[in-house]
Design a protein around this motif. Sequence first.
Motif, PDB file in Angstrom:
ATOM      1  N   THR A 144      73.167 -16.557 -52.389  1.00 59.96           N
ATOM      2  CA  THR A 144      72.908 -15.808 -53.618  1.00 59.96           C
ATOM      3  C   THR A 144      71.892 -14.692 -53.383  1.00 59.96           C
ATOM      4  N   ILE A 196      69.676  -7.859 -52.412  1.00 62.16           N
ATOM      5  CA  ILE A 196      70.699  -8.215 -53.395  1.00 62.16           C
ATOM      6  C   ILE A 196      70.444  -9.604 -53.973  1.00 62.16           C
ATOM      7  N   ASN A 203      72.872 -12.177 -56.028  1.00 58.80           N
ATOM      8  CA  ASN A 203      74.280 -12.315 -56.402  1.00 58.80           C
ATOM      9  C   ASN A 203      74.553 -13.777 -56.766  1.00 58.80           C
ATOM     10  N   LYS A 206      80.026 -13.742 -56.110  1.00 55.77           N
ATOM     11  CA  LYS A 206      81.026 -12.681 -56.218  1.00 55.77           C
ATOM     12  C   LYS A 206      80.396 -11.614 -57.097  1.00 55.77           C
ATOM     13  N   ARG A 207      80.727 -10.379 -56.864  1.00 57.80           N
ATOM     14  CA  ARG A 207      80.101  -9.330 -57.650  1.00 57.80           C
ATOM     15  C   ARG A 207      80.586  -9.392 -59.090  1.00 57.80           C
ATOM     16  N   THR A 208      79.693  -9.884 -59.947  1.00 61.25           N
ATOM     17  CA  THR A 208      80.027 -10.007 -61.371  1.00 61.25           C
ATOM     18  C   THR A 208      78.856  -9.442 -62.161  1.00 61.25           C
ATOM     19  N   PHE A 266      75.159  -9.753 -60.951  1.00 56.77           N
ATOM     20  CA  PHE A 266      74.790  -9.078 -59.701  1.00 56.77           C
ATOM     21  C   PHE A 266      73.632  -8.107 -59.924  1.00 56.77           C
ATOM     22  N   ARG A 267      72.604  -8.186 -59.063  1.00 56.61           N
ATOM     23  CA  ARG A 267      71.472  -7.266 -59.152  1.00 56.61           C
ATOM     24  C   ARG A 267      71.190  -6.669 -57.785  1.00 56.61           C
ATOM     25  N   TYR A 284      86.322  -8.020 -56.002  1.00 54.84           N
ATOM     26  CA  TYR A 284      84.858  -8.096 -55.962  1.00 54.84           C
ATOM     27  C   TYR A 284      84.270  -7.214 -54.867  1.00 54.84           C
ATOM     28  N   HIS A 297      80.988  -7.436 -51.824  1.00 53.01           N
ATOM     29  CA  HIS A 297      79.951  -8.416 -52.186  1.00 53.01           C
ATOM     30  C   HIS A 297      80.575  -9.766 -52.533  1.00 53.01           C
ATOM     31  N   GLN A 298      81.121 -10.443 -51.513  1.00 57.84           N
ATOM     32  CA  GLN A 298      81.700 -11.771 -51.701  1.00 57.84           C
ATOM     33  C   GLN A 298      80.970 -12.685 -50.725  1.00 57.84           C
ATOM     34  N   SER A 299      79.775 -13.125 -51.128  1.00 57.32           N
ATOM     35  CA  SER A 299      78.901 -13.755 -50.139  1.00 57.32           C
ATOM     36  C   SER A 299      79.391 -15.137 -49.720  1.00 57.32           C
TER      37      SER A 299
END
Lengths: 265, 225
Positions: free
Chosen positions: A145, A163, A165, A169-171, A174-175, A250, A253-255
């Motif tokens: 995250t 980041i 997250n 997933k980028r939603t 997300f910052r 996404y 940014h799909q960590s």
Amino acid sequence: MGLYRVGRAAAICAFLAGLVGACNRPARPGDDRALTAPRDVAADAALPLPAYRVRYLDGAGPLTARIDQPPWTGVPDLGRLTQVGTDGAPMRFDTRVKVGWTDKSIRIIWHCLDGEILAEHVERDSPVYTDDCVELFVSPTGDLTRYFEFVANARGAMFDSKIANPSLKRTGSFRIAEAWNCPGLRWHATRGPVGSDGERWWAVEMEIPFAGLGVEAPAVGDVWRANVCRIDHVDSEQWGSWSALPHRRYGLHQSDRFGLWIFER
Amino acid sequence: MADQIPVYRLKKVSNLPPLSARLDQGPWPDLPEFGELTLLGTAGEPARCKTVVKACWSDTSIRILWHCEDDAVRASHTKRDAPLWSEEVVELFVCPGRNLTDYYEFNFNALGAVFDAHISNPSIIRNESFKPDIPWNCENLQWVVAGEGKFNNTASQDKWWAVEADIPFASLGGAAVPRVGEYWHANVFRIERTEPEQYCTWSVLPAFKPGFHQADRFGSWVFIE
């Protein structure tokens, strides 16, 4: 401006404006304008992850961005980048990536074959990701995250950020802390001559101090999670990723899809 | 080419029933299988013997089930920490931390014997520096076996044997209960001794000689809701 195309991003922007009706900020991977057909996100999350053994580099020397020179000779390639949003389709141009570590830092190099090189940005933390660029996403703690993003283009512009997250997933949650600059970060970009077939190459090498990421040097056997990407503007953008990202929605940014870096000596 | 590491997503199950080692009971019918096990020393050739492996988690433990089809079940060891791996066995290697040189090994056989050890594998791939702490026993480990057939009877056409185990998080060196979205590193195995022997592994292990202790190829276990 030499090799660098100027004004192309503006043209793309205008084109996209027609598609999505607005272009008040730079298009960026992760924006939903690139939606492909719906896929089973859970099934994609269970796809295999790539793993790479990160070698210890003795005497890493100055940054040259030359993949055929020390410390990179003999260091294995990370493996092929495949196109985001596909089932493993190769990118139009090959990318070679190598990673190593020293007592103080991570070293990483991208060597990118290319046709035309789009590189407009020169300022730190400008939207380098709208150029042809290379990207590293790295979580030294393994907490998916929270991680760091490094983006560079062929002119040596650097975008680095921290980041958060929470959904992996980028939603909406997300910052991105764009103001963050990695303490002690060094990098170098270079490019090769135009070949007889019109092909060129460009390369970026980065040195990222562990202290800059707020961690100690790893121990042998430690696992970090990371992904290595490239964006290439051809007729349309191609996004390449080391770890398979068949679900494009996404962006990069799909960590939960970050691969594994295993430190060895 | 990068190694490809398999991923299994462990679902959280609250109010786990007692262990049964039955594929058709408890939480097991609703849970996904690990992929087909492959033969050690190959680039992913499927094992001929059929093994179903499933796992899940609760607030306190990991549950894992192996269901092994087998027409000749063989085992003789009955003591804790006997060398179970020299016979027919199922195995789990699990690394709750972020360092692959330090992990836990569990072996179970069809007679209900267990071998558990805390492993130190400083070279990541087993060599002379490898050191198992065999006296280590996993506190509050529970397990049961089940099966159909008359094991160790050459006249018997056996059908299957199975093991279900419950491994408390707290017993793995004080590992914290994972958060949703967190992951561990693990691999699961089976040894089938009917000739020709089959060393079966979930994560593909192209090199035969180091055996199962190739921690750089542990799969990824993701804890989900």
